[in-house]
Scaffold this active site. Structure first.
Site, PDB file in Angstrom:
ATOM      1  N   VAL A  35      10.632   8.703  18.507  1.00  0.00           N
ATOM      2  CA  VAL A  35      12.060   8.447  18.670  1.00  0.00           C
ATOM      3  C   VAL A  35      12.311   7.485  19.827  1.00  0.00           C
ATOM      4  O   VAL A  35      13.142   6.579  19.726  1.00  0.00           O
ATOM      5  CB  VAL A  35      12.823   9.771  18.875  1.00  0.00           C
ATOM      6  N   TYR A  94       6.562  26.630  21.601  1.00  0.00           N
ATOM      7  CA  TYR A  94       7.264  25.355  21.538  1.00  0.00           C
ATOM      8  C   TYR A  94       8.759  25.564  21.338  1.00  0.00           C
ATOM      9  O   TYR A  94       9.582  24.994  22.073  1.00  0.00           O
ATOM     10  CB  TYR A  94       6.695  24.506  20.397  1.00  0.00           C
ATOM     11  N   LYS A 126      11.838  24.677  24.073  1.00  0.00           N
ATOM     12  CA  LYS A 126      12.961  23.794  23.778  1.00  0.00           C
ATOM     13  C   LYS A 126      14.295  24.515  23.954  1.00  0.00           C
ATOM     14  O   LYS A 126      15.275  23.925  24.423  1.00  0.00           O
ATOM     15  CB  LYS A 126      12.830  23.232  22.366  1.00  0.00           C
TER      16      LYS A 126
END
Length: 297
Positions: free
Chosen positions: A16, A128, A132
């Protein structure tokens, strides 16, 4: 913010970040810092760089994304995905800047039947996902202007992702077993970068006369492709849109037949209505975006 002010971009070598480095051009003075220039595991460096550059916008696509490896490297995942965003958010507030940060559908457990809304309660099943989510919470607790853009199943023409893995394996194997009971929306990195740039452009124009524009829009937004499929369906579409020299036989399997260290949500489709209502942005269908991605072949 004026077009002459600074946009700080992290992770320009990632999927990204690489696309953002292009789409953000013209919206400000883009300073893109890779991990050699800005180590997100070093909070003191984050604070020093932010205070030196004094950006008006911080765009943070950099993340620890090795989902299975995170089960063993818990501290590192937390440093980059939770502690670094917290420091960026605190520095953004100090500078009266806005932080645009990216999160994931993996903050959800996948138990919901319909598409997830922004205010649905997270319940991550992996380190994970938890890291986040903790990053999301830290940004919100800093109470500065921020956008948290949750996305899903990110792919592109560079880095490590499902699309590139399928294309590599097609040249190596005659048969591929692909999980067919996890449902989500494959989202092209270019889509994420393009829509982010449109949001920043709106903010650039509006905040010249409306200093509270970013703050009133602060919060979580879902930004993923429209529609949904399984990993098996995604694989089929990849080979249908751009047939390789030798197309392998695809065999659908369930999650139990392909055990991984980190648990994934069985269903993680994201509703993007809030993005459309607030910014007038409508992500394209996942298959249409895939066709554009593969059109360069």
């Amino acid at each position: 913010m004026t077009s002459a002010q600074t946009i700080l971009l992290t992770g320009p070598n990632g999927q990204v970040g690489f696309e953002l480095m292009r789409t953000l051009q013209g919206l400000g003075r883009v300073i893109a810092l890779d991990r050699n220039a800005l180590d997100l595991s070093d909070v003191s460096q984050i604070r020093r760089v932010a205070r030196e550059l004094k950006p008006a916008v911080i765009v943070n696509p950099a993340a620890y994304t090795a989902v299975d490896q995170a089960e063993e490297e818990v501290a590192q995942a937390m440093q980059i995905n939770a502690e670094a965003p917290a420091a960026l958010a605190e520095e953004a507030k100090r500078l009266n800047a806005v932080l645009i940060h990216y999160s994931t559908d993996y903050v959800f457990d996948g138990a919901k039947e319909g598409a997830y809304m922004e205010d649905d309660a997270p319940n991550p099943r992996s380190v994970y996902g938890r890291s986040k989510w903790m990053g999301e919470r830290a940004i919100a607790e800093a109470c500065g202007a921020h956008l948290i853009l949750r996305t899903s199943w990110v792919y592109g023409r560079r880095g490590k992702n499902f699309l590139l893995t399928m294309r590599r394996l097609a040249a190596e194997r005659s048969e591929l077993h692909i999980v067919d009971d996890q449902i989500g929306a494959p989202t092209w990195a270019v889509t994420i970068a393009a829509l982010t740039a449109q949001i920043v452009a709106q903010g650039v124009a509006a905040s010249r006369s409306d200093e509270g524009w970013w703050m009133r829009r602060s919060g979580i937004y879902h930004l993923s492709a429209a529609g949904a499929t399984s990993w098996y369906g995604f694989a089929r579409a990849i080979f249908e849109c751009a047939p390789p020299a030798r197309t392998p036989r695809l065999v659908p399997i369930n999650t139990e037949q392909y055990p991984r260290p980190a648990k994934r949500p069985a269903h993680s489709r994201l509703c993007t209505d809030k993005l459309a209502h607030t910014f007038g942005l409508h992500p394209p269908g996942w298959r249409a975006a895939l066709q554009l991605c593969l059109a360069a072949d």
